[in-house]
Design a protein around this motif. Structure first.
Motif, PDB file in Angstrom:
ATOM      1  N   MET A 212    -137.278  46.762  12.110  1.00  0.00           N
ATOM      2  CA  MET A 212    -138.043  46.740  10.978  1.00  0.00           C
ATOM      3  C   MET A 212    -137.428  46.263   9.766  1.00  0.00           C
ATOM      4  SD  MET A 212    -138.668  50.547   9.475  1.00  0.00           S
ATOM      5  CE  MET A 212    -140.128  50.163   8.391  1.00  0.00           C
ATOM      6  N   GLY A 213    -138.128  45.427   8.784  1.00  0.00           N
ATOM      7  CA  GLY A 213    -137.618  44.938   7.672  1.00  0.00           C
ATOM      8  C   GLY A 213    -137.677  43.290   7.853  1.00  0.00           C
ATOM      9  N   HIS A 214    -137.619  42.854   6.787  1.00  0.00           N
ATOM     10  CA  HIS A 214    -137.829  41.176   6.567  1.00  0.00           C
ATOM     11  C   HIS A 214    -136.554  40.543   7.459  1.00  0.00           C
ATOM     12  CE1 HIS A 214    -138.465  37.343   5.118  1.00  0.00           C
ATOM     13  NE2 HIS A 214    -139.628  37.413   5.067  1.00  0.00           N
ATOM     14  N   ALA A 215    -137.038  39.385   8.004  1.00  0.00           N
ATOM     15  CA  ALA A 215    -135.865  38.629   8.468  1.00  0.00           C
ATOM     16  C   ALA A 215    -136.255  37.080   8.150  1.00  0.00           C
ATOM     17  CB  ALA A 215    -135.524  38.859   9.960  1.00  0.00           C
ATOM     18  N   GLY A 216    -135.360  36.346   8.088  1.00  0.00           N
ATOM     19  CA  GLY A 216    -135.741  34.834   8.048  1.00  0.00           C
ATOM     20  C   GLY A 216    -135.606  34.424   6.462  1.00  0.00           C
ATOM     21  N   GLU A 217    -136.224  33.241   6.192  1.00  0.00           N
ATOM     22  CA  GLU A 217    -135.995  32.612   4.799  1.00  0.00           C
ATOM     23  C   GLU A 217    -137.365  32.732   4.135  1.00  0.00           C
ATOM     24  OE1 GLU A 217    -134.834  28.510   5.311  1.00  0.00           O
ATOM     25  OE2 GLU A 217    -132.733  29.245   6.015  1.00  0.00           O
ATOM     26  N   GLY A 218    -138.370  33.333   4.693  1.00  0.00           N
ATOM     27  CA  GLY A 218    -139.740  33.444   3.713  1.00  0.00           C
ATOM     28  C   GLY A 218    -139.523  34.374   2.696  1.00  0.00           C
ATOM     29  N   PHE A 219    -140.385  34.193   1.502  1.00  0.00           N
ATOM     30  CA  PHE A 219    -140.204  34.922   0.466  1.00  0.00           C
ATOM     31  C   PHE A 219    -140.390  36.546   1.017  1.00  0.00           C
ATOM     32  CE2 PHE A 219    -142.059  37.822  -2.785  1.00  0.00           C
ATOM     33  CZ  PHE A 219    -141.123  37.352  -3.843  1.00  0.00           C
ATOM     34  N   HIS A 220    -139.853  37.515   0.098  1.00  0.00           N
ATOM     35  CA  HIS A 220    -140.161  38.790   0.517  1.00  0.00           C
ATOM     36  C   HIS A 220    -139.399  39.490  -0.879  1.00  0.00           C
ATOM     37  CE1 HIS A 220    -135.923  37.910   1.890  1.00  0.00           C
ATOM     38  NE2 HIS A 220    -135.778  39.412   1.817  1.00  0.00           N
ATOM     39  N   PHE A 221    -139.882  40.758  -1.040  1.00  0.00           N
ATOM     40  CA  PHE A 221    -139.218  41.584  -2.029  1.00  0.00           C
ATOM     41  C   PHE A 221    -138.097  42.257  -1.639  1.00  0.00           C
ATOM     42  CE2 PHE A 221    -143.839  41.222  -3.679  1.00  0.00           C
ATOM     43  CZ  PHE A 221    -143.596  40.615  -4.917  1.00  0.00           C
ATOM     44  N   ASP A 222    -137.172  42.626  -2.490  1.00  0.00           N
ATOM     45  CA  ASP A 222    -136.016  43.182  -2.042  1.00  0.00           C
ATOM     46  C   ASP A 222    -136.206  44.479  -1.537  1.00  0.00           C
ATOM     47  OD1 ASP A 222    -136.464  45.067  -4.279  1.00  0.00           O
ATOM     48  OD2 ASP A 222    -134.907  44.590  -5.449  1.00  0.00           O
ATOM     49  N   ASN A 223    -137.364  45.187  -1.504  1.00  0.00           N
ATOM     50  CA  ASN A 223    -137.490  46.382  -0.962  1.00  0.00           C
ATOM     51  C   ASN A 223    -137.726  46.300   0.555  1.00  0.00           C
ATOM     52  OD1 ASN A 223    -140.152  45.681  -0.934  1.00  0.00           O
ATOM     53  ND2 ASN A 223    -140.832  47.541  -2.073  1.00  0.00           N
ATOM     54  N   GLU A 224    -137.961  45.067   1.124  1.00  0.00           N
ATOM     55  CA  GLU A 224    -138.082  44.755   2.515  1.00  0.00           C
ATOM     56  C   GLU A 224    -137.036  44.670   3.358  1.00  0.00           C
ATOM     57  OE1 GLU A 224    -141.465  41.940   2.930  1.00  0.00           O
ATOM     58  OE2 GLU A 224    -141.725  42.261   0.744  1.00  0.00           O
ATOM     59  N   GLU A 225    -135.896  44.972   2.645  1.00  0.00           N
ATOM     60  CA  GLU A 225    -134.615  44.586   3.479  1.00  0.00           C
ATOM     61  C   GLU A 225    -133.781  45.496   3.116  1.00  0.00           C
ATOM     62  OE1 GLU A 225    -132.468  41.350   0.349  1.00  0.00           O
ATOM     63  OE2 GLU A 225    -133.096  40.769   2.218  1.00  0.00           O
ATOM     64  N   PRO A 226    -132.478  45.769   3.810  1.00  0.00           N
ATOM     65  CA  PRO A 226    -132.328  44.685   4.930  1.00  0.00           C
ATOM     66  C   PRO A 226    -133.044  45.080   6.455  1.00  0.00           C
ATOM     67  CG  PRO A 226    -130.474  46.219   4.627  1.00  0.00           C
ATOM     68  CD  PRO A 226    -131.413  46.489   3.542  1.00  0.00           C
ATOM     69  N   ARG A 227    -133.024  44.142   7.294  1.00  0.00           N
ATOM     70  CA  ARG A 227    -133.660  44.623   8.555  1.00  0.00           C
ATOM     71  C   ARG A 227    -132.834  45.384   9.338  1.00  0.00           C
ATOM     72  NH1 ARG A 227    -137.852  42.704  11.476  1.00  0.00           N
ATOM     73  NH2 ARG A 227    -137.572  42.806  13.625  1.00  0.00           N
ATOM     74  N   HIS A 228    -133.267  46.407   9.818  1.00  0.00           N
ATOM     75  CA  HIS A 228    -132.395  47.468  10.541  1.00  0.00           C
ATOM     76  C   HIS A 228    -133.074  48.195  11.797  1.00  0.00           C
ATOM     77  CE1 HIS A 228    -135.265  49.561   7.991  1.00  0.00           C
ATOM     78  NE2 HIS A 228    -135.103  50.658   8.532  1.00  0.00           N
ATOM     79  N   ASP A 229    -132.206  48.864  12.398  1.00  0.00           N
ATOM     80  CA  ASP A 229    -132.953  49.681  13.768  1.00  0.00           C
ATOM     81  C   ASP A 229    -133.522  50.798  13.239  1.00  0.00           C
ATOM     82  OD1 ASP A 229    -131.609  47.605  15.174  1.00  0.00           O
ATOM     83  OD2 ASP A 229    -130.027  48.893  15.756  1.00  0.00           O
TER      84      ASP A 229
END
Length: 417
Positions: A212-229
């Motif tokens: 879950m969490g954002h991956a790739g180059e599209g816009f996202h807020f900092d609370n959506e990352e890092p992508r993790h298991d």
């Protein structure tokens, strides 16, 4: 710096969303068009309101429309123009105190609960403020040296998404204000709930290790990352949102008066606030109506229930013998859910906290999300008030469990089904 006419000449590209901040060369025209598109949408949402409407602050959680218009302008002046434009002429130095919200590192600010008392500047002066900053931002994008454009575009991008958040608040805040008015005025008499198609049945998740969490180059807020298991249990999520008709059954079964269904704090809140139905519902001669952006309208049993707190959503799930999904479960199933976006924000039972390895942005912009990661719950999806282009499966909205003036609803999940 390039003249305004140069910026206007470049304004011929698609409006929103803006291009990738990683694109080279930076498309100045597309960025100017995106900026103008979002700024115009704010003014479009304010247009039905009188100056008196734009002044009101009906509760501490809400802000006046005029304040939203000014604060989103302050954002660009504070974080972009003052930093990036040598010799920039500030519109009014006093505005930095009046229209800062919660950015402690950016300086002192007027108390939030007193925003409705700020009758000056007037709406016309705020419009002039917006025009002043809009010209300066367009000129900056059009005339900045090529090497500075990536950093400029990154600030413009977060500023646009920040403004879209306030566009949603403009509608939810004025709805709350109008609901307190004995005349029950309409924001827009032609407003209607968007078309809704909901299928019966569930989406099954097999369980196991997911991400879950954002991956790739599209816009996202900092609370959506890092992508993790994440470890997912086998679970089913309802395709459909809970409806007004189902909520009426909960009410008729005494749901608001049964302490065994409620979290302790939730039952206290319900009793203290006198909750007997979702927010903005009112009964006359046994018939329920709800305050909407179109004014008072009969409750439609087929529409998604909205304006319910986390406490109410949790009590309903317990009454139904079900659960609220976690945000990881919601995200994993999001592609298969009906009305996942554009109707109601959906409560999850996940506390709002940092993902493993999360780090806030440096400087004052680091106060945007990280410092609120306590005592709140995550909502997923988007609502009828969310601007176009401002939703994605990884978006994390968050509110305190008692709050219900937003377009908040729910869908149910179940383990071991």
């Amino acid at each position: 710096m390039a003249a305004t006419a140069t910026a206007q000449a470049l304004d011929t590209r698609p409006a929103f969303p803006p291009p990738s901040i990683h694109a080279r060369p930076v498309d100045r025209g597309a960025w100017i068009a995106a900026f103008r598109h979002v700024r115009d949408e704010t003014e479009s949402r304010a247009a039905p309101l009188s100056p008196e409407d734009q002044q009101i602050q009906s509760m501490p959680d809400a802000s006046p429309t005029k304040w939203h218009r000014a604060h989103t302008t302050w954002f660009f002046e504070q974080f972009l123009l003052k930093e990036r434009v040598p010799g920039y002429t500030v519109f009014d130095e006093r505005f930095f105190y009046l229209f800062n919200s919660y950015y402690v590192q950016a300086g002192p600010r007027a108390p939030r609960i007193s925003r409705g008392l700020v009758t000056r500047p007037t709406c016309d002066e705020v419009a002039a403020y917006r025009a002043h900053v809009d010209r300066a931002v367009a000129e900056l994008i059009a005339g900045a040296p090529e090497g500075q454009l990536p950093e400029i575009a990154a600030i413009v991008e977060i500023g646009l998404h920040h403004e879209q958040q306030h566009q949603e608040l403009m509608l939810t805040d004025i709805l709350h204000a109008f609901a307190q008015n004995p005349l029950l005025p309409a924001y827009d008499e032609g407003w209607r709930w968007p078309a809704l198609s909901q299928r019966p049945g569930q989406v099954a998740l097999a369980g196991g290790v997911g991400q879950m969490g954002h991956a790739g180059e599209g816009f996202h807020f900092d609370n959506e990352e890092p992508r993790h298991d994440v470890l997912l249990r086998p679970v089913t999520l309802d395709r459909a949102l809970v409806t007004n008709g189902e909520w009426l059954e909960f009410m008729q079964d005494g749901g608001y008066a049964r302490p065994e269904l409620w979290l302790s704090d939730g039952f206290v809140a319900a009793q203290t606030e006198g909750w007997e139905a979702p927010g903005y519902w009112r009964s006359q001669d046994g018939v329920w109506s709800s305050m909407t952006l179109a004014g008072l309208r009969p409750v439609d049993p087929s529409l998604p229930v909205t304006h319910v707190s986390y406490y109410e959503a949790d009590a309903f799930a317990r009454w139904a013998g079900r659960d609220l999904p976690t945000e990881a479960e919601w995200e994993a199933a999001s592609d298969s859910l009906d009305a996942g976006f554009g109707h109601v924000w959906q409560w999850t039972r996940s506390a709002y906290g940092a993902y493993p390895g999360y780090r806030p942005l440096p400087g004052a912009l680091g106060e945007y999300n990280g410092k609120f990661m306590v005592s709140q719950f995550v909502l997923r999806g988007s609502s009828v008030a969310t601007p176009h282009g401002h939703s994605r499966p990884t978006y994390r909205n968050f509110f305190y469990p008692h709050q219900r003036w937003q377009f908040t609803g729910l869908r149910l999940s179940q383990y071991g089904a």
